[in-house]
Design a protein around this motif. Sequence first.
Motif, PDB file in Angstrom:
ATOM      1  N   GLY A  67       0.781  -1.227   0.000  1.00  0.00           N
ATOM      2  CA  GLY A  67       0.000   0.000   0.000  1.00  0.00           C
ATOM      3  C   GLY A  67       0.809   1.272   0.000  1.00  0.00           C
ATOM      4  N   THR A 313      -5.657   1.541  -4.997  1.00  0.00           N
ATOM      5  CA  THR A 313      -5.603   1.139  -3.596  1.00  0.00           C
ATOM      6  C   THR A 313      -4.709   2.014  -2.739  1.00  0.00           C
ATOM      7  OG1 THR A 313      -3.836  -0.460  -4.109  1.00  0.00           O
ATOM      8  CG2 THR A 313      -6.119  -1.267  -4.129  1.00  0.00           C
ATOM      9  N   GLN A 314      -3.661   2.610  -3.306  1.00  0.00           N
ATOM     10  CA  GLN A 314      -2.736   3.396  -2.492  1.00  0.00           C
ATOM     11  C   GLN A 314      -3.184   4.841  -2.340  1.00  0.00           C
ATOM     12  OE1 GLN A 314      -2.158   2.815  -5.670  1.00  0.00           O
ATOM     13  NE2 GLN A 314      -1.117   4.540  -6.603  1.00  0.00           N
ATOM     14  N   TYR A 339      -4.943  -2.202  -8.115  1.00  0.00           N
ATOM     15  CA  TYR A 339      -3.574  -2.196  -7.590  1.00  0.00           C
ATOM     16  C   TYR A 339      -2.661  -1.664  -8.684  1.00  0.00           C
ATOM     17  CZ  TYR A 339      -5.321  -5.224  -3.857  1.00  0.00           C
ATOM     18  OH  TYR A 339      -6.016  -5.738  -2.795  1.00  0.00           O
ATOM     19  N   GLY A 344      -0.919  -5.385  -2.279  1.00  0.00           N
ATOM     20  CA  GLY A 344      -1.711  -5.287  -1.063  1.00  0.00           C
ATOM     21  C   GLY A 344      -1.127  -6.063   0.095  1.00  0.00           C
TER      22      GLY A 344
END
Length: 382
Positions: A67, A313-314, A339, A344
């Motif tokens: 992440g 996601t980040q 992603y 993850g």
Amino acid sequence: MRTPPRFALVAGLTAVSALTLAGCSGSAPQTAGDGPSVVTTTTQVTDFTQRLLEGVDASITNLLGPGRSVHSFEATPADLAAIAAADAVVVSGAGLEEWLDDTLAAAGYTGPVIDASTGIELGGSHHHDHGTEDGHDHGGEDGHDHGTEGEDGHDHSTEGEDGHDHGAEATTPEPTAEASTGAEDDHDHEGTNPHIWTAPTNAERMVANIAEGLAALEGVDASTIEANAAGYTAKLAELDAWITENMAKVPVEKRLLVTNHDGLYYYDRAYDITFVGSVMPSWDDNAEPSAADIDALVAAIREHGVTAVFTETQLSPEAIERIGAETGATVYSGEDALYTDALGEAGSAGASYIGATAHNTNVLIEAWGATPSELPAGLVDA
């Protein structure tokens, strides 16, 4: 839902555009051993290195944990100590780790740097322009990156027999150059997109480059690394074939991508996906959009008839959620976020490179109205 005033939308997006999920450096060894000590940068490179060193007496220390965006990395004293003690540093390359040279110098590190990007054809640009005639910028004079354009208007500069761009080669690649020591090329790739791993065929090349560098280290079993590389490369080739088969279920004109930042350039190029635009006006997820950037993105979404937009996601989902609210596009976030810059946490769909890439493919294909086939058994949990 009431459309927010333009100034409110822009102000809100500017405030959240650079927010990343909380993360920390991963300077604790990920595998233990009395053999060589290897430091890795990104989560993708760490995953590749771990696969290659299975059964080898070595230790791995990763600088970027799950992440964690590479663009916002700042080395801690523990990171510098790990680098100083390393026998090799493995980097994604292609200019992604803009902080690399300064960090190595601060650690006093002069050992080998294994550049995973060696031999990969780079493309894209640091900034994209929503103002081109087709609403997006692929780098060519007409707004597309044609490389050496074929009659059908697609980029066939390194095209495989299956008709899509494999970035470097369609077959299992062999390294074309020795691992860099870090000073020879000065990591000068300004203006090109560094997210090379997003295309599995590029990942094959990266694995070959890392394997070559690791096999050259004193005290490692080169034959084990070679065997691991062959096995994992076969899985990457199977992943590419699965994606190609499933992308064919979606008409090309429906493969429209809007994200937080331009982090999937090579994936897009490999599978004939039109990148309509992103909230952040470059491949750097720390960039901030201007009012003109937001206006252009909203206009491009409407012009292309985009029905789905995707967060990463980040990054905070708030920016894409605001864009979705204004345009009416469905927002894919949370468990459906893509992603891009980072893998993850353990146990998540994106805990590995293959898992993350399969997840992204499933989310995109379903969002575009098709049903993907099951992932081949050999790739589940790979």
